[in-house]
Scaffold this motif. Sequence first.
Motif, PDB file in Angstrom:
ATOM      1  N   ASN A 206       0.843  -1.201   0.000  1.00 40.93           N
ATOM      2  CA  ASN A 206       0.000   0.000   0.000  1.00 40.93           C
ATOM      3  C   ASN A 206       0.880   1.254   0.000  1.00 40.93           C
ATOM      4  N   PHE A 207       0.243   2.394  -0.282  1.00 37.64           N
ATOM      5  CA  PHE A 207       0.968   3.665  -0.381  1.00 37.64           C
ATOM      6  C   PHE A 207       0.510   4.624   0.715  1.00 37.64           C
ATOM      7  N   PHE A 208       1.499   5.296   1.297  1.00 31.86           N
ATOM      8  CA  PHE A 208       1.246   6.483   2.104  1.00 31.86           C
ATOM      9  C   PHE A 208       1.791   7.663   1.308  1.00 31.86           C
ATOM     10  N   GLY A 209       0.934   8.628   0.997  1.00 32.18           N
ATOM     11  CA  GLY A 209       1.370   9.790   0.236  1.00 32.18           C
ATOM     12  C   GLY A 209       2.244  10.693   1.086  1.00 32.18           C
ATOM     13  N   HIS A 210       3.535  10.799   0.728  1.00 33.73           N
ATOM     14  CA  HIS A 210       4.478  11.611   1.495  1.00 33.73           C
ATOM     15  C   HIS A 210       4.188  13.090   1.270  1.00 33.73           C
ATOM     16  N   ARG A 211       3.614  13.736   2.298  1.00 33.98           N
ATOM     17  CA  ARG A 211       3.154  15.130   2.185  1.00 33.98           C
ATOM     18  C   ARG A 211       2.109  15.246   1.059  1.00 33.98           C
ATOM     19  N   GLY A 212       1.363  14.198   0.886  1.00 32.77           N
ATOM     20  CA  GLY A 212       0.351  14.152  -0.173  1.00 32.77           C
ATOM     21  C   GLY A 212       0.924  13.492  -1.408  1.00 32.77           C
ATOM     22  N   ALA A 213       0.818  14.191  -2.531  1.00 33.06           N
ATOM     23  CA  ALA A 213       1.422  13.752  -3.789  1.00 33.06           C
ATOM     24  C   ALA A 213       2.273  14.912  -4.291  1.00 33.06           C
ATOM     25  N   PRO A 214       3.503  15.079  -3.782  1.00 28.95           N
ATOM     26  CA  PRO A 214       4.277  16.296  -4.054  1.00 28.95           C
ATOM     27  C   PRO A 214       4.746  16.427  -5.494  1.00 28.95           C
ATOM     28  N   MET A 215       4.594  15.389  -6.306  1.00 29.14           N
ATOM     29  CA  MET A 215       4.897  15.528  -7.725  1.00 29.14           C
ATOM     30  C   MET A 215       3.690  15.979  -8.540  1.00 29.14           C
ATOM     31  N   LEU A 216       2.530  16.010  -7.883  1.00 29.46           N
ATOM     32  CA  LEU A 216       1.293  16.390  -8.577  1.00 29.46           C
ATOM     33  C   LEU A 216       0.697  17.678  -8.038  1.00 29.46           C
ATOM     34  N   GLY A 217       1.133  18.106  -6.857  1.00 26.80           N
ATOM     35  CA  GLY A 217       0.613  19.327  -6.251  1.00 26.80           C
ATOM     36  C   GLY A 217       1.575  19.820  -5.192  1.00 26.80           C
ATOM     37  N   PRO A 218       1.488  21.061  -4.768  1.00 29.44           N
ATOM     38  CA  PRO A 218       2.392  21.591  -3.738  1.00 29.44           C
ATOM     39  C   PRO A 218       2.292  20.784  -2.455  1.00 29.44           C
ATOM     40  N   GLU A 219       3.443  20.408  -1.929  1.00 30.67           N
ATOM     41  CA  GLU A 219       3.456  19.522  -0.766  1.00 30.67           C
ATOM     42  C   GLU A 219       2.719  20.145   0.417  1.00 30.67           C
ATOM     43  N   ASN A 220       2.069  19.249   1.204  1.00 30.81           N
ATOM     44  CA  ASN A 220       1.357  19.622   2.423  1.00 30.81           C
ATOM     45  C   ASN A 220       0.248  20.636   2.169  1.00 30.81           C
ATOM     46  N   THR A 221      -0.372  20.559   1.010  1.00 30.14           N
ATOM     47  CA  THR A 221      -1.527  21.403   0.709  1.00 30.14           C
ATOM     48  C   THR A 221      -2.739  20.514   0.440  1.00 30.14           C
ATOM     49  N   LEU A 236      -2.205   9.004   4.341  1.00 29.49           N
ATOM     50  CA  LEU A 236      -1.648  10.322   4.061  1.00 29.49           C
ATOM     51  C   LEU A 236      -0.631  10.654   5.142  1.00 29.49           C
ATOM     52  N   GLU A 237       0.568  11.056   4.709  1.00 31.67           N
ATOM     53  CA  GLU A 237       1.650  11.395   5.638  1.00 31.67           C
ATOM     54  C   GLU A 237       1.913  12.883   5.579  1.00 31.67           C
ATOM     55  N   SER A 238       2.251  13.487   6.738  1.00 31.97           N
ATOM     56  CA  SER A 238       2.503  14.918   6.772  1.00 31.97           C
ATOM     57  C   SER A 238       3.428  15.257   7.930  1.00 31.97           C
ATOM     58  N   LYS A 333      -9.092   7.325   5.009  1.00 30.11           N
ATOM     59  CA  LYS A 333      -7.669   7.097   4.826  1.00 30.11           C
ATOM     60  C   LYS A 333      -6.954   7.243   6.170  1.00 30.11           C
ATOM     61  N   LEU A 334      -5.896   6.440   6.322  1.00 30.77           N
ATOM     62  CA  LEU A 334      -5.072   6.565   7.517  1.00 30.77           C
ATOM     63  C   LEU A 334      -4.287   7.876   7.477  1.00 30.77           C
ATOM     64  N   VAL A 335      -4.001   8.417   8.655  1.00 28.89           N
ATOM     65  CA  VAL A 335      -3.199   9.638   8.781  1.00 28.89           C
ATOM     66  C   VAL A 335      -2.013   9.323   9.679  1.00 28.89           C
ATOM     67  N   ILE A 336      -0.819   9.593   9.150  1.00 31.66           N
ATOM     68  CA  ILE A 336       0.404   9.438   9.931  1.00 31.66           C
ATOM     69  C   ILE A 336       1.217  10.711   9.765  1.00 31.66           C
ATOM     70  N   PHE A 337       1.803  11.208  10.843  1.00 30.60           N
ATOM     71  CA  PHE A 337       2.515  12.483  10.748  1.00 30.60           C
ATOM     72  C   PHE A 337       3.642  12.529  11.760  1.00 30.60           C
ATOM     73  N   ASP A 338       4.657  13.344  11.402  1.00 29.12           N
ATOM     74  CA  ASP A 338       5.727  13.696  12.326  1.00 29.12           C
ATOM     75  C   ASP A 338       5.312  14.969  13.050  1.00 29.12           C
ATOM     76  N   LEU A 339       5.438  14.954  14.366  1.00 33.11           N
ATOM     77  CA  LEU A 339       5.075  16.114  15.182  1.00 33.11           C
ATOM     78  C   LEU A 339       6.346  16.808  15.646  1.00 33.11           C
ATOM     79  N   ASN A 340       6.586  18.011  15.122  1.00 37.81           N
ATOM     80  CA  ASN A 340       7.797  18.762  15.442  1.00 37.81           C
ATOM     81  C   ASN A 340       7.582  19.609  16.685  1.00 37.81           C
ATOM     82  N   ALA A 341       8.506  19.505  17.599  1.00 31.61           N
ATOM     83  CA  ALA A 341       8.409  20.288  18.834  1.00 31.61           C
ATOM     84  C   ALA A 341       8.660  21.758  18.543  1.00 31.61           C
ATOM     85  N   PRO A 342       7.902  22.665  19.132  1.00 33.30           N
ATOM     86  CA  PRO A 342       8.125  24.108  18.921  1.00 33.30           C
ATOM     87  C   PRO A 342       9.449  24.546  19.529  1.00 33.30           C
ATOM     88  N   PRO A 343       9.945  25.736  19.145  1.00 32.80           N
ATOM     89  CA  PRO A 343      11.181  26.262  19.746  1.00 32.80           C
ATOM     90  C   PRO A 343      11.022  26.478  21.244  1.00 32.80           C
TER      91      PRO A 343
END
Length: 618
Positions: A206-221, A236-238, A333-343
Amino acid sequence: MSFCLSVLLFFTWIETSNEFNGFDWVVFLGTGVWFFWSIVLLSFLGILAAYTTLLLVLGFLLCWEKQRLYLHWYHKILVLIMIPFFSLLLWILLTYWKDRWLTIGLSLQILAPYVHLSSISVMVLLSWPVAFYLIHLEGEARMRRYQITSNERRRNTCCSMLTKLRALQVAVGVPFFFILLCLYVVPFGTYSPCLQEKEKLAPKPNFFGHRGAPMLGPENTIMSFEKAVEYGAHGLESDVQISFDGVPFLMHDYDLRRTTNIKEVLPDAARRHPSLFRWSFLTTLNAGKWFSDAWVKPFFRMKPLSEDDKERARNQRIAKLTDLLAIAQKEKKLVIFDLNAPPSRHPSRLSYIHLVVRVILDSKIEQHLIAWLPGSERRYIKSKAPGFQHVGTFYTLQELADENITRINVDYKRLYYNGLREYKAANISINLYIVNEPWLFSLVWCHSIHSVTTDNIEVLNEMNHPYYFMTPNFYLFLWIFMDILSAVFIVSIFRFHWWRESQSEKIRQGITSYTEASSASLQNEVVEIMGIPAPFPEREREPPSSKAVVPEIVNETTISTVHPTDDIGQPVPTEPAFEPIQAPTSEANREATLQTVLPTLEANEPTVPSVEKPPPET
């Protein structure tokens, strides 16, 4: 050395093409300029590899034709500069990108049967010059043995040369036949996951779209995620960050330069961390023009966009986490994401995980659609959202069991270590990131991996069968067939060169015998004409007897042999007075030759005074 280093680095960079986008991103962080730096480096290495290969081939051809090697000082300087340059690149790879060697190992796994069969073909091609050289050395050795005479000094020289010729034969022939033998038996130790029966092939990952489909549209939009759903993404990965006023939004980079127009809106703050902006400002930024209007696209192999997609991309904005959750809930769809800690100075620095969990629960998305990847505060999350699917990284099986985790998300290079068999045996669902190249996806497919995270969902979705797949019986047939065919060709090549060398040797021996016989015949005829007795063969020395040896009295009219150094009034003719004479082949030619030689001899005959009788010895 420069040839080997250039080919090694060129091959390494080709095989790591799956990482080109990541390399371009790293260079962008340092230079601030987005470009296909990976392609530039690939082209540069390719040119240098071609240059050193050309020099090597030209040198080989000069040696083949027994010509003197001459390299212009321009080339010498370039080659000497290339060696430390390649050594530096190799050191960087070994120090900072050790995992790239794992990618080469993975490529050899899937290409092993084809590399094996191709190598046999290469050995067949190499057998021609090798056979020529070995048999030529054998001919030289025979000639040296034939030339050995009773002269002790010459015998020692020829024996030394014979030893060198035999050493060259061993140095060339033994490695060639050893490599050939290894290639004949190497399938006994070859492992390739794509060598299996069709019935045992696992379903397509199966496929998880890395930031969506960044070759078909602007990433993370929104456009990118909708394109991923359109091409059959399983999940969907983000990347999630928290704005200064506590709104989770989707952004990968640590600043807004690459994916927004902040350099036009607020250039002084372009390098500021995205989490230090309020959402009211972030929502005003354009997140699509860099994708549709830039002359350098984000991906080298990206297909051209249609006019509708270009117009749609120009109007994209930074998306919130709730926008992604809405699409996932709608499309299931499944949602998987990296959570970045704020400064460190961010208001939500200590509570950002609680904040994100609250936003997810407020969105009313089904909890089983959330694949929770962050490893912090898992107990709190399990208590607040027991339906989340917890995803681990490269944990041990015991740690996964303690945390009750049944899914892992790991780098695809981990596949090199036994194909993650222990995790598959424990029924752990495996997701690999980031898989963009079809050959790598084929390898993942043959390894029975469950899912991959990819940028290239459009191309991978069209694959209906793994590349380089082969059944064991078909490979066995090709192996035996190539071994037999190559052995026949190699034996035929060696026999041909042996036959040609034998013919050349016969011709040389015939010419030598003919030349010696002709020279002896002509010498006897000339000696008879000049009236000089023919030389007798050297007799063995007899032991001295008791009889006195009576010296033979020389007549006054006897003509002595004249040497060029004798003090005689008449000059002695020199060698240029005689023209080289070919051996006559018939009586007519013989008479003609004698008629030509006699007048010359008579004209040049020296006047020799009579020799007086020498006084008796005392």
